[in-house]
Design an enzyme around this catalytic site. Structure first.
Site, mmCIF file in Angstrom:
data_model
loop_
_atom_site.group_PDB
_atom_site.id
_atom_site.type_symbol
_atom_site.label_atom_id
_atom_site.label_comp_id
_atom_site.label_asym_id
_atom_site.label_seq_id
_atom_site.Cartn_x
_atom_site.Cartn_y
_atom_site.Cartn_z
ATOM 1 C CE LYS A 124 34.731 40.158 43.550
ATOM 2 N NZ LYS A 124 35.453 41.196 42.860
ATOM 3 C CE LYS A 206 36.317 35.502 38.959
ATOM 4 N NZ LYS A 206 36.839 36.585 38.191
ATOM 5 C CE LYS A 209 42.467 42.171 38.367
ATOM 6 N NZ LYS A 209 41.038 42.145 38.576
HETATM 7 N N1 AQP Z 1 39.637 33.295 36.028
HETATM 8 C C1 AQP Z 1 39.289 33.983 34.942
HETATM 9 N N2 AQP Z 1 39.211 33.378 33.736
HETATM 10 C C2 AQP Z 1 38.876 34.071 32.619
HETATM 11 N N3 AQP Z 1 38.584 35.399 32.630
HETATM 12 C C3 AQP Z 1 38.646 36.040 33.810
HETATM 13 N N4 AQP Z 1 38.429 37.320 34.175
HETATM 14 C C4 AQP Z 1 38.612 37.452 35.497
HETATM 15 N N5 AQP Z 1 38.971 36.284 36.042
HETATM 16 C C5 AQP Z 1 38.988 35.382 35.016
HETATM 17 C C6 AQP Z 1 38.079 38.388 33.238
HETATM 18 O O1 AQP Z 1 39.048 39.410 33.373
HETATM 19 C C7 AQP Z 1 38.429 40.666 33.100
HETATM 20 C C8 AQP Z 1 38.798 41.664 34.156
HETATM 21 O O2 AQP Z 1 38.246 41.245 35.391
HETATM 22 P P1 AQP Z 1 38.022 42.293 36.522
HETATM 23 O O3 AQP Z 1 39.308 42.771 37.027
HETATM 24 O O4 AQP Z 1 37.157 43.381 36.031
HETATM 25 O O5 AQP Z 1 37.183 41.591 37.640
HETATM 26 P P2 AQP Z 1 37.087 40.129 38.186
HETATM 27 O O6 AQP Z 1 36.333 39.286 37.204
HETATM 28 O O7 AQP Z 1 36.495 40.218 39.549
HETATM 29 O O8 AQP Z 1 38.592 39.656 38.247
HETATM 30 P P3 AQP Z 1 39.359 38.956 39.407
HETATM 31 O O9 AQP Z 1 40.711 38.639 38.885
HETATM 32 O O10 AQP Z 1 38.571 37.818 39.974
HETATM 33 O O11 AQP Z 1 39.494 40.130 40.462
HETATM 34 P P4 AQP Z 1 39.104 40.151 41.991
HETATM 35 O O12 AQP Z 1 39.964 39.152 42.676
HETATM 36 O O13 AQP Z 1 39.409 41.557 42.440
HETATM 37 O O14 AQP Z 1 37.644 39.828 42.102
HETATM 38 C C9 AQP Z 1 36.924 40.412 33.019
HETATM 39 O O15 AQP Z 1 36.527 40.427 31.667
HETATM 40 C C10 AQP Z 1 36.759 39.050 33.607
HETATM 41 O O16 AQP Z 1 35.661 38.357 33.029
#
Ligand code: AQP
Length: 340
Positions: A124, A206, A209
């Site tokens: 990040k 990965k 969002k």
């Molecule tokens: N690509 C993924 N595959 C499987 N699991 C995933 N998770 C996130 N991306 C994937 C799981 O979703 C849960 C919630 O995630 P989060 O919102 O707490 O944070 P994150 O992992 O940072 O999710 P994003 O979608 O990647 O958000 P941004 O773009 O804001 O950084 C967690 O259990 C995570 O493991």
């Protein structure tokens, strides 16, 4: 008396599950397959406590109006996935002040070195090089507090959160080592299938969002047409053979999605698509995703119209979460030496 010698069995206490999701954008297929699907199924067997981790989202700069919208939409989306708010707690993190308070205390029991090793911080920081703030660095401490405040046994998360579960355990063990058993040591619960869903446009990264490439990410609320279009455009390779293997990140990812939804093994998928082209396979994956997400989107459409109901749900859950977490916070503060 017939029952005199019979011992009355007290019902076994259920284990506690805790997990959270950031309202940092529209929830993705990755979030759903990696975490939310388990949140739903675990409600049968465990006492489940879930949170919308809005405090975490401001580690990346947010537009205030958009953030308010994202919070409500994410809250409705999670319920639409199948969270039964009569059975499970689902609260908003920023409404429960114990999280921020414990976070300060436990940051004093977390080493700079161990936070520096977190890969999400490195990723990040690279992505937001103009805003490498202290919150981004201490994010894992707040996440540890989210979990530890509820004495959770299990934490259903995607594979990307494995390192954060490890640091949570380390912080808790360190604290317990100094003051006795204050925190339960939680275990991560990572699904066998769907733990790491990758971007459809860059399958080495990965699915997220906040991905700027809209075609890389399937959002839970995308229409069937949009979902099909995204799968048709998914990056694959030139071999034109549906098989799991090295150098086939795009197909591997599509197979992971298909397997997670249909329950079919990779061998079965390879067998079913033997001699067929990628076009057929992409269509099959797209259709499976459309059908999986259809009832969720329909429930969401109803829920989002009833803001009063949503507010009633989170206010009730916020209050209970505060009560539960205050017990752990008080115990921690007493152990450290604060006068309460
Ligand atoms: N690509 C993924 N595959 C499987 N699991 C995933 N998770 C996130 N991306 C994937 C799981 O979703 C849960 C919630 O995630 P989060 O919102 O707490 O944070 P994150 O992992 O940072 O999710 P994003 O979608 O990647 O958000 P941004 O773009 O804001 O950084 C967690 O259990 C995570 O493991």
């Amino acid at each position: 008396m017939e029952n005199e010698n019979k011992t009355i069995e007290t019902p076994k206490k259920k284990e506690i599950v805790f997990s959270a999701i950031q309202p940092s954008g529209t929830i993705t297929l990755g979030n759903y397959l990696g975490a939310l699907r388990n949140w739903v199924t675990m409600q049968e067997e465990y006492d489940c406590i879930y949170s919308l981790a809005d405090l975490h989202t401001i580690t990346v700069r947010q537009n205030p109006a958009q953030m308010r919208k994202n919070i409500i939409e994410a809250y409705a989306s999670v319920i639409a996935c199948g969270i039964d708010i009569e059975k499970s707690l689902f609260f908003i993190q920023s409404h429960v002040h114990t999280h921020a308070e414990l976070s300060w205390i436990l940051s004093c029991y977390t080493q700079f070195g161990e936070l520096s090793r977190m890969t999400q911080f490195k990723d990040k920081s690279a992505k937001h090089a103009d805003n490498i703030n202290a919150g981004l660095f201490t994010y894992p401490v707040l996440m540890a507090c989210d979990i530890l405040l509820y004495q959770a046994d299990k934490v259903p998360v995607g594979a990307d959160q494995k390192q954060h579960i490890e640091i949570t355990r380390n912080i808790a063990e360190r604290f317990n080592g100094l003051y006795g058993n204050v925190f339960k040591i939680p275990d991560g619960f990572i699904p066998k299938n769907g733990a790491r869903i990758m971007s459809l446009q860059d399958p080495t990264r990965k699915m997220s969002k906040s991905d700027e490439n809209v075609n890389g990410c399937v959002h839970m609320l995308d229409t069937p047409e949009v979902i099909m279009k995204k799968f048709k455009r998914a990056i694959t390779d030139s071999e034109a053979c549906v098989r799991y293997g090295e150098g086939k990140d795009g197909i591997n990812n599509l197979m992971a999605i298909y397997s997670a939804i249909t329950g079919l093994s990779y061998e079965q998928i390879e067998h079913d698509f033997d001699g067929k082209g990628y076009g057929d396979f992409k269509t099959a994956v797209g259709e499976a995703v459309v059908e999986e997400l259809r009832p969720i989107r329909e429930r969401y459409e109803k829920l989002i119209k009833d803001k009063a109901y949503l507010e009633e749900c989170y206010r009730k859950a916020d209050e209970i979460a505060l009560k539960i977490s205050s017990r752990t916070l008080s115990k921690t503060m007493k152990k450290v030496g604060f006068i309460l």
